[in-house]
Write a protein that holds these residues in place. Sequence first.
Motif, PDB file in Angstrom:
ATOM      1  N   ARG A 174       0.813  -1.302  -0.012  1.00  0.00           N
ATOM      2  CA  ARG A 174       0.470  -0.555  -0.306  1.00  0.00           C
ATOM      3  C   ARG A 174       0.931   1.785  -0.129  1.00  0.00           C
ATOM      4  O   ARG A 174       0.454   2.355  -0.295  1.00  0.00           O
ATOM      5  N   LEU A 175       1.489   1.325   0.758  1.00  0.00           N
ATOM      6  CA  LEU A 175       2.603   2.549   0.338  1.00  0.00           C
ATOM      7  C   LEU A 175       3.394   2.403  -0.167  1.00  0.00           C
ATOM      8  O   LEU A 175       3.647   3.868  -1.108  1.00  0.00           O
ATOM      9  N   ALA A 176       4.071   1.619  -1.043  1.00  0.00           N
ATOM     10  CA  ALA A 176       4.495   1.624  -1.860  1.00  0.00           C
ATOM     11  C   ALA A 176       3.549   2.215  -3.042  1.00  0.00           C
ATOM     12  O   ALA A 176       4.077   2.808  -4.124  1.00  0.00           O
ATOM     13  N   HIS A 177       2.879   1.784  -3.791  1.00  0.00           N
ATOM     14  CA  HIS A 177       1.574   2.899  -4.521  1.00  0.00           C
ATOM     15  C   HIS A 177       1.467   4.382  -3.868  1.00  0.00           C
ATOM     16  O   HIS A 177       1.515   4.928  -4.503  1.00  0.00           O
ATOM     17  N   GLU A 178       1.791   4.717  -2.664  1.00  0.00           N
ATOM     18  CA  GLU A 178       1.586   5.696  -2.172  1.00  0.00           C
ATOM     19  C   GLU A 178       2.318   6.306  -2.250  1.00  0.00           C
ATOM     20  O   GLU A 178       2.094   7.449  -2.543  1.00  0.00           O
ATOM     21  N   VAL A 179       3.903   6.251  -1.899  1.00  0.00           N
ATOM     22  CA  VAL A 179       4.864   7.005  -2.397  1.00  0.00           C
ATOM     23  C   VAL A 179       5.367   6.773  -4.541  1.00  0.00           C
ATOM     24  O   VAL A 179       5.365   7.899  -4.248  1.00  0.00           O
ATOM     25  N   ARG A 180       4.659   5.926  -5.249  1.00  0.00           N
ATOM     26  CA  ARG A 180       4.945   6.566  -6.251  1.00  0.00           C
ATOM     27  C   ARG A 180       3.295   7.629  -6.916  1.00  0.00           C
ATOM     28  O   ARG A 180       4.299   8.206  -7.360  1.00  0.00           O
ATOM     29  N   ALA A 181       1.916   7.765  -5.926  1.00  0.00           N
ATOM     30  CA  ALA A 181       1.601   8.766  -6.752  1.00  0.00           C
ATOM     31  C   ALA A 181       2.758  10.352  -5.579  1.00  0.00           C
ATOM     32  O   ALA A 181       2.304  11.055  -6.073  1.00  0.00           O
ATOM     33  N   ILE A 182       3.129   9.954  -5.257  1.00  0.00           N
ATOM     34  CA  ILE A 182       4.079  10.888  -4.558  1.00  0.00           C
ATOM     35  C   ILE A 182       5.001  11.589  -5.046  1.00  0.00           C
ATOM     36  O   ILE A 182       5.058  12.743  -5.798  1.00  0.00           O
ATOM     37  N   LEU A 183       5.841  10.793  -5.505  1.00  0.00           N
ATOM     38  CA  LEU A 183       6.977  11.242  -6.812  1.00  0.00           C
ATOM     39  C   LEU A 183       6.489  11.227  -7.716  1.00  0.00           C
ATOM     40  O   LEU A 183       6.972  12.265  -8.806  1.00  0.00           O
ATOM     41  N   LYS A 184       5.316  10.884  -8.350  1.00  0.00           N
ATOM     42  CA  LYS A 184       5.196  11.014  -9.606  1.00  0.00           C
ATOM     43  C   LYS A 184       4.192  13.103  -9.357  1.00  0.00           C
ATOM     44  O   LYS A 184       4.634  13.540 -10.488  1.00  0.00           O
ATOM     45  N   ALA A 185       3.167  12.954  -8.184  1.00  0.00           N
ATOM     46  CA  ALA A 185       2.639  14.333  -7.777  1.00  0.00           C
ATOM     47  C   ALA A 185       4.176  15.345  -7.727  1.00  0.00           C
ATOM     48  O   ALA A 185       4.411  16.717  -8.352  1.00  0.00           O
ATOM     49  N   ALA A 186       5.509  15.397  -7.233  1.00  0.00           N
ATOM     50  CA  ALA A 186       6.826  16.065  -7.204  1.00  0.00           C
ATOM     51  C   ALA A 186       7.257  16.143  -8.949  1.00  0.00           C
ATOM     52  O   ALA A 186       8.512  17.195  -8.924  1.00  0.00           O
ATOM     53  N   GLY A 187       7.034  15.231  -9.665  1.00  0.00           N
ATOM     54  CA  GLY A 187       7.744  14.588 -10.488  1.00  0.00           C
ATOM     55  C   GLY A 187       9.017  14.910 -10.069  1.00  0.00           C
ATOM     56  O   GLY A 187      10.389  14.833 -11.224  1.00  0.00           O
ATOM     57  N   ALA A 188       9.063  13.903  -9.395  1.00  0.00           N
ATOM     58  CA  ALA A 188      10.774  13.463  -9.304  1.00  0.00           C
ATOM     59  C   ALA A 188      10.992  12.325 -10.532  1.00  0.00           C
ATOM     60  O   ALA A 188      10.848  11.213 -10.515  1.00  0.00           O
ATOM     61  N   THR A 189      11.930  11.654 -11.055  1.00  0.00           N
ATOM     62  CA  THR A 189      13.036  10.826 -11.151  1.00  0.00           C
ATOM     63  C   THR A 189      13.834   9.754  -9.984  1.00  0.00           C
ATOM     64  O   THR A 189      14.100  10.752  -9.156  1.00  0.00           O
ATOM     65  N   ALA A 190      13.289   8.795  -9.908  1.00  0.00           N
ATOM     66  CA  ALA A 190      13.711   8.207  -8.929  1.00  0.00           C
ATOM     67  C   ALA A 190      14.206   6.949  -8.940  1.00  0.00           C
ATOM     68  O   ALA A 190      14.108   6.063 -10.096  1.00  0.00           O
ATOM     69  N   LEU A 191      15.354   6.207  -8.242  1.00  0.00           N
ATOM     70  CA  LEU A 191      15.899   5.002  -8.120  1.00  0.00           C
ATOM     71  C   LEU A 191      15.464   4.107  -7.241  1.00  0.00           C
ATOM     72  O   LEU A 191      15.837   4.812  -6.186  1.00  0.00           O
ATOM     73  N   PHE A 192      15.409   2.892  -7.221  1.00  0.00           N
ATOM     74  CA  PHE A 192      14.645   1.637  -5.780  1.00  0.00           C
ATOM     75  C   PHE A 192      15.249   1.263  -6.380  1.00  0.00           C
ATOM     76  O   PHE A 192      15.044   0.371  -6.883  1.00  0.00           O
ATOM     77  N   VAL A 193      15.708   0.349  -4.854  1.00  0.00           N
ATOM     78  CA  VAL A 193      16.330  -1.065  -4.924  1.00  0.00           C
ATOM     79  C   VAL A 193      15.306  -1.585  -3.463  1.00  0.00           C
ATOM     80  O   VAL A 193      14.888  -1.352  -2.756  1.00  0.00           O
ATOM     81  N   THR A 194      14.581  -3.191  -4.346  1.00  0.00           N
ATOM     82  CA  THR A 194      13.900  -3.997  -3.918  1.00  0.00           C
ATOM     83  C   THR A 194      14.292  -5.396  -3.625  1.00  0.00           C
ATOM     84  O   THR A 194      14.626  -5.482  -5.513  1.00  0.00           O
ATOM     85  N   HIS A 195      14.059  -6.622  -2.837  1.00  0.00           N
ATOM     86  CA  HIS A 195      13.740  -7.944  -3.357  1.00  0.00           C
ATOM     87  C   HIS A 195      12.840  -8.678  -3.159  1.00  0.00           C
ATOM     88  O   HIS A 195      11.964  -9.255  -3.504  1.00  0.00           O
ATOM     89  N   ASP A 196      11.731  -7.374  -3.085  1.00  0.00           N
ATOM     90  CA  ASP A 196       9.937  -8.096  -2.629  1.00  0.00           C
ATOM     91  C   ASP A 196       9.725  -7.472  -4.446  1.00  0.00           C
ATOM     92  O   ASP A 196       9.243  -6.336  -4.539  1.00  0.00           O
ATOM     93  N   GLN A 197       8.555  -8.299  -5.087  1.00  0.00           N
ATOM     94  CA  GLN A 197       8.447  -8.457  -6.683  1.00  0.00           C
ATOM     95  C   GLN A 197       7.183  -7.227  -6.457  1.00  0.00           C
ATOM     96  O   GLN A 197       6.581  -6.448  -7.177  1.00  0.00           O
ATOM     97  N   LEU A 198       5.975  -7.408  -5.476  1.00  0.00           N
ATOM     98  CA  LEU A 198       4.562  -6.523  -5.519  1.00  0.00           C
ATOM     99  C   LEU A 198       5.368  -5.404  -4.971  1.00  0.00           C
ATOM    100  O   LEU A 198       4.369  -4.146  -5.781  1.00  0.00           O
TER     101      LEU A 198
END
Length: 355
Positions: A174-198
């Motif tokens: 759920r937070l991943a979806h929210e963070v995506r929306a925040i980054l898009k609203a900020a117009g940010a370019t981002a690189l993210f590391v995870t081991h979780d496919q979802l």
Amino acid sequence: MFLEVSQLGVHYAGGSHAAVDGVSFSLQAGEIGVLIGPSGCGKTTLLRAVAGLERAHAGTIRLAEQLVSSPQVHVPAEARQIGMVFQDYALFPHLDVARNVAFGLTHLNAVQRGQRVNEVLELVGMGHAHKRFPHELSGGQQQRVALARALAPGPRLLLLDEPFSNLDVDLRERLAHEVRAILKAAGATALFVTHDQLEAFAIGDRIGVMQAGHLHQWEDAYALYHRPATRFVADFIGHGVFVPATLMHAEGGVVARTALGDLSGHDECPLPASYPGGQCDVLLRADDIVHDDHAPVQARIVRKAFRGSEFLYTLRLGSGETVLAHVPSHHDHAVGEWIGIRAEMDHVVTFEREA
């Protein structure tokens, strides 16, 4: 391209072994990229190299067309205008939320600093929390404050290293979806590391699958799942198995002959000449297998996992091959029971036959 990594090589400290080996990918401005792979695959080292915390031993990194890393050039981390969010949040426990967010804004006067703190806290949904301290916040709230602090100086690029790994599983997606929306609203370019496919699927425009320092594929989630470039990607992403097949010419085109019958899809199969004797392995996803009581092929349930709206059945054919199937949970069959199945595929993905 805003971020361009080309043939990057990074060695472990004091050694010649490459933690990152010949990696190339790019991000456009405003895109979110995700690096995913098993532990020790090099994804965090790659992120640290982009940040300027590891030196490049080969290849280049360019940020907004500026060369920031090569064997000869190393722009220090503090000069790259990059924001970072860590898995432990790294908030200062003795400072309230507003002062945590304002920490990197010393170049602004007090009024500008207050305005910027208000802007980013509103952006991350924490506009009510200026005077609260980190220990008074939930893990998800602390993560939002850490994100606000990273965004506040207006970095050219935002890097996030397993930012949700300390959170409950239900909260992470759920937070991943929210963070995506925040980054898009900020117009940010981002690189993210995870081991979780979802998490990767929820947040990424582009996803890179890494193994042993190599980047196997850099695509959107749909392509990784349905058109994996390598056997490793096919095996790592999603639920699926490989079954032996023989590619053959048939009426209407090429089919892959398997124990489940002749497989074809909307896309053309590879030609039989693609593999010696047409012998190959076909990738079958769990959603390629349909439960059908009237199907001529029968399979025995050897394992079942309840997923709420569906079961994930592990099935063994009479010929010995194993397949997986997602089946709606009102079809509640017992382990050991035989059920009818058929393959229903949009495209046939083949790989070299494994011994």
